[in-house]
Structure formats: C-alpha cells, structure tokens
Design a protein around this motif. Sequence first.
Motif, mmCIF file in Angstrom:
data_model
loop_
_atom_site.group_PDB
_atom_site.id
_atom_site.type_symbol
_atom_site.label_atom_id
_atom_site.label_comp_id
_atom_site.label_asym_id
_atom_site.label_seq_id
_atom_site.Cartn_x
_atom_site.Cartn_y
_atom_site.Cartn_z
ATOM 1 N N ILE A 182 0.831 -1.202 0.000
ATOM 2 C CA ILE A 182 0.000 0.000 0.000
ATOM 3 C C ILE A 182 0.868 1.255 0.000
ATOM 4 C CG2 ILE A 182 -1.538 1.382 1.469
ATOM 5 C CD1 ILE A 182 -3.002 -1.243 2.118
ATOM 6 N N ILE A 183 1.847 1.316 0.878
ATOM 7 C CA ILE A 183 2.704 2.499 0.935
ATOM 8 C C ILE A 183 3.482 2.637 -0.370
ATOM 9 C CG2 ILE A 183 4.741 3.452 2.095
ATOM 10 C CD1 ILE A 183 3.591 2.220 4.708
ATOM 11 N N SER A 184 3.909 1.510 -0.944
ATOM 12 C CA SER A 184 4.665 1.556 -2.190
ATOM 13 C C SER A 184 3.819 2.060 -3.356
ATOM 14 C CB SER A 184 5.213 0.164 -2.523
ATOM 15 O OG SER A 184 6.107 -0.288 -1.530
ATOM 16 N N VAL A 185 2.581 1.562 -3.480
ATOM 17 C CA VAL A 185 1.744 1.969 -4.604
ATOM 18 C C VAL A 185 1.355 3.442 -4.487
ATOM 19 C CG1 VAL A 185 -0.599 1.496 -3.743
ATOM 20 C CG2 VAL A 185 -0.049 1.045 -6.138
ATOM 21 N N MET A 186 1.426 4.008 -3.279
ATOM 22 C CA MET A 186 1.137 5.423 -3.094
ATOM 23 C C MET A 186 2.359 6.298 -3.356
ATOM 24 S SD MET A 186 -1.512 5.323 0.161
ATOM 25 C CE MET A 186 -2.135 6.986 -0.107
ATOM 26 N N GLY A 187 3.437 5.671 -3.842
ATOM 27 C CA GLY A 187 4.599 6.435 -4.279
ATOM 28 C C GLY A 187 5.607 6.733 -3.195
ATOM 29 N N ILE A 188 5.574 5.960 -2.116
ATOM 30 C CA ILE A 188 6.491 6.148 -0.995
ATOM 31 C C ILE A 188 7.355 4.901 -0.861
ATOM 32 C CG2 ILE A 188 6.658 6.717 1.459
ATOM 33 C CD1 ILE A 188 5.087 8.803 -0.143
ATOM 34 N N GLU A 189 8.657 5.077 -0.644
ATOM 35 C CA GLU A 189 9.524 3.929 -0.383
ATOM 36 C C GLU A 189 9.206 3.358 0.997
ATOM 37 O OE1 GLU A 189 13.696 4.584 -0.743
ATOM 38 O OE2 GLU A 189 13.551 5.468 -2.737
ATOM 39 N N ALA A 190 8.904 2.054 1.050
ATOM 40 C CA ALA A 190 8.620 1.379 2.318
ATOM 41 C C ALA A 190 9.846 0.594 2.758
ATOM 42 C CB ALA A 190 7.422 0.455 2.167
ATOM 43 N N HIS A 191 10.329 0.883 3.966
ATOM 44 C CA HIS A 191 11.524 0.220 4.501
ATOM 45 C C HIS A 191 11.116 -0.561 5.750
ATOM 46 C CE1 HIS A 191 14.321 2.402 1.845
ATOM 47 N NE2 HIS A 191 13.422 3.371 1.938
ATOM 48 N N PRO A 192 10.904 -1.881 5.624
ATOM 49 C CA PRO A 192 10.385 -2.665 6.748
ATOM 50 C C PRO A 192 11.430 -2.967 7.811
ATOM 51 C CG PRO A 192 10.751 -4.084 4.853
ATOM 52 C CD PRO A 192 11.017 -2.683 4.391
ATOM 53 N N LEU A 193 11.037 -2.800 9.055
ATOM 54 C CA LEU A 193 11.806 -3.266 10.206
ATOM 55 C C LEU A 193 10.912 -4.262 10.928
ATOM 56 C CD1 LEU A 193 14.245 -3.171 12.114
ATOM 57 C CD2 LEU A 193 13.148 -1.241 13.288
ATOM 58 N N PRO A 194 11.057 -5.577 10.658
ATOM 59 C CA PRO A 194 10.135 -6.566 11.226
ATOM 60 C C PRO A 194 10.350 -6.778 12.718
ATOM 61 C CG PRO A 194 11.802 -7.648 9.876
ATOM 62 C CD PRO A 194 12.042 -6.173 9.743
ATOM 63 N N THR A 195 9.240 -6.848 13.444
ATOM 64 C CA THR A 195 9.288 -7.156 14.879
ATOM 65 C C THR A 195 9.215 -8.657 15.126
ATOM 66 O OG1 THR A 195 6.884 -6.917 15.038
ATOM 67 C CG2 THR A 195 8.216 -4.953 15.487
ATOM 68 N N ALA A 196 8.615 -9.381 14.179
ATOM 69 C CA ALA A 196 8.463 -10.835 14.308
ATOM 70 C C ALA A 196 8.053 -11.401 12.964
ATOM 71 C CB ALA A 196 7.407 -11.180 15.362
ATOM 72 N N VAL A 197 8.284 -12.701 12.801
ATOM 73 C CA VAL A 197 7.766 -13.439 11.646
ATOM 74 C C VAL A 197 6.793 -14.481 12.181
ATOM 75 C CG1 VAL A 197 8.310 -14.907 9.682
ATOM 76 C CG2 VAL A 197 9.884 -13.067 10.326
ATOM 77 N N LEU A 198 5.579 -14.466 11.641
ATOM 78 C CA LEU A 198 4.540 -15.380 12.102
ATOM 79 C C LEU A 198 4.087 -16.289 10.964
ATOM 80 C CD1 LEU A 198 4.313 -12.752 14.025
ATOM 81 C CD2 LEU A 198 2.028 -13.600 14.536
ATOM 82 N N SER A 199 3.768 -17.525 11.302
ATOM 83 C CA SER A 199 3.202 -18.429 10.306
ATOM 84 C C SER A 199 1.895 -17.875 9.765
ATOM 85 C CB SER A 199 2.964 -19.810 10.928
ATOM 86 O OG SER A 199 2.075 -19.703 12.040
ATOM 87 N N ASN A 200 1.111 -17.297 10.645
ATOM 88 C CA ASN A 200 -0.170 -16.671 10.332
ATOM 89 C C ASN A 200 -0.507 -15.741 11.495
ATOM 90 O OD1 ASN A 200 -0.525 -19.805 11.017
ATOM 91 N ND2 ASN A 200 -2.028 -18.654 12.239
ATOM 92 N N GLN A 201 -1.367 -14.789 11.235
ATOM 93 C CA GLN A 201 -1.636 -13.788 12.275
ATOM 94 C C GLN A 201 -2.363 -14.412 13.468
ATOM 95 O OE1 GLN A 201 -4.770 -12.410 13.063
ATOM 96 N NE2 GLN A 201 -6.086 -12.787 11.307
ATOM 97 N N THR A 202 -2.364 -13.681 14.564
ATOM 98 C CA THR A 202 -2.688 -14.259 15.873
ATOM 99 C C THR A 202 -4.170 -14.555 16.101
ATOM 100 O OG1 THR A 202 -2.867 -12.044 16.862
ATOM 101 C CG2 THR A 202 -0.709 -13.108 16.913
ATOM 102 N N ALA A 203 -5.062 -14.135 15.220
ATOM 103 C CA ALA A 203 -6.493 -14.404 15.422
ATOM 104 C C ALA A 203 -6.888 -15.829 15.056
ATOM 105 C CB ALA A 203 -7.334 -13.413 14.624
ATOM 106 N N TYR A 204 -6.037 -16.534 14.329
ATOM 107 C CA TYR A 204 -6.330 -17.940 14.015
ATOM 108 C C TYR A 204 -6.237 -18.780 15.302
ATOM 109 C CZ TYR A 204 -5.754 -16.885 9.000
ATOM 110 O OH TYR A 204 -5.887 -16.383 7.729
ATOM 111 N N ASP A 205 -6.726 -20.008 15.215
ATOM 112 C CA ASP A 205 -6.745 -20.881 16.390
ATOM 113 C C ASP A 205 -5.338 -21.179 16.906
ATOM 114 O OD1 ASP A 205 -9.485 -20.990 16.335
ATOM 115 O OD2 ASP A 205 -9.573 -22.855 15.175
ATOM 116 N N SER A 206 -4.360 -21.262 16.020
ATOM 117 C CA SER A 206 -2.976 -21.482 16.439
ATOM 118 C C SER A 206 -2.048 -20.775 15.466
ATOM 119 C CB SER A 206 -2.635 -22.975 16.500
ATOM 120 O OG SER A 206 -2.668 -23.535 15.198
#
Length: 269
Positions: free
Chosen positions: A24-48
């Motif tokens: 989203i930030i990229s398509v709006m013409g802004i360079e996005a520079h990610p600093l990840p806090t964690a890597v998840l298999s899937n987001q936390t609302a799933y059962d596991s």
Amino acid sequence: MKKCAVINDLSGFGKCSLGVGIPIISVMGIEAHPLPTAVLSNQTAYDSYKSVPLTDDMPEFISEWKKLNADFDGILTGFVTDERQLDIISSFITEFKTDKTILLVDPIMADNGSLYSGYTGSMCEKIREICFKADIITPNIAELAFLANEKYSENPDDIESYGLKLRSMGMKSIVVTGYKRDKKISNIVFDDSGINIAEANLYGGYYSGTGDILSSIVIGGVLRGMSLFDSVSLAGKFISRVICGMENSSQNTNCNDGIDFEKYLGDLL
C-alpha cells in the motif's frame, strides 16, 4: 521519493501488518523500509500460530541502517511481541525522527474493551509514552479508553471526551477507528481543526488487517501532501469498497484471512 520506515510483524497468512503495509505504501509512491518485529506463520487471530520474535535482531538491523545514513520522512509502528521491543522502538524514534518526519503510531493493544493476550499494564504504559511522541495515532475505541485511563465506552459523548482529554494532555492528531452506527463505519479525527468524522458504508462484520490497511493509507496520504482528514476518508472508503466487493461475490471467506485489497490497489495510485 519519500521514505517511510514500517515497524511491524510479517505474517504468512492473514493479510495484515507488513503484508499490507509494504504494497500500500509503495503503490502510493512512498519507499517502504520494513523493520520486522516478528515473523509469524499466520496472524494471531487464528486458532494457532507460530511466532518468531526478532527482538534480539532489531538493534542489529537498526545499527546497519545507521551505517547507511538512513533518514525517513515517515515512521509507522504497529504490532510488537514484548516489552523490550517497545524500548527499541522508542530509541529508534529518538534516533531517526526529525522535525520533518511524520510519526504514525498504531497503538495495538486491545479490542472490545479487553487487552490482547500477553499485553501487560507496563507494556500499555510504554505504548502510551510512544503515542505522546507521535504526530498521528490510530487507536480503536478500546485503545482510546486505555490511553485516556478511562472505562471502555462506545457512547459517542464518551469517545469525544476521551479524545479531547488526550489532546489536552499533549497528544497531537488522533484518529479513532471503527465506530459503527446506522450502517456506517466512522473514523473520528481529532486535530487542530477540531473534531471531524469520516464516514463510509458498513458491510459485513469483522475482518482481520483493516486497521493496518487504514494506518498504511493514512501515512501514505499524509506523506503525499494530503490533509489528515482526506487521508482518513480515503482509507475508510477504500476498505469499504473492498469489503463490499467481497460481500457481493459468491466466494466463501474466513474473516481471519483479511480482505482482498490487492485487486483495488490501483485506486491508491
């Protein structure tokens, strides 16, 4: 091109966090520079889910960025896994935020009147401290109440009171997200122009990741020179249009999977 540091997690399934922020930030013409806090298999609302926190790695990533003489026009912060990450983010803001930098903090910690699992009072206080450094914050109604040290309430008079209280204490611009009433979903903007409400049509129920989409569009819009209200209005209408398209299709959806924003990215060009 303007540059935005995006501090958030990366989830393999469930369209949220860096998975929506970067495109989203990229398509709006802004360079996005990610600093990840964690890597998840899937987001936390799933059962596991499986989560790999990057707490020990974040300072090393930041150290490498310093070697590159990195500077940012925007900083967007989101999900964290532990209290130490909040200290790292606070130090990052001190190091990289200048007078020209727009800091947007999404104070992810609660919903429906309750704190998320694993979030302590100490963590919430540190999130609150970071919010006071921000130019824009995007709390939901529960997070607004926690930030204001008030009881949870969906009464519009209370929401107004809590927002004005935080403004009087020194918080800058506040966008209260996800207020639902009369088949509309509203995002309420408190800033120097007063209190303004950006409405969009309400479709369906809960969908994961819409808060991340909103904060990404808002920071992108403001960095492009749009007003805060126009950026919030754009975000609300974008999310509403995507959900409307999903609700009108015949596909079966799991709300934890998020919304099909990819098909509509052209709207943000």
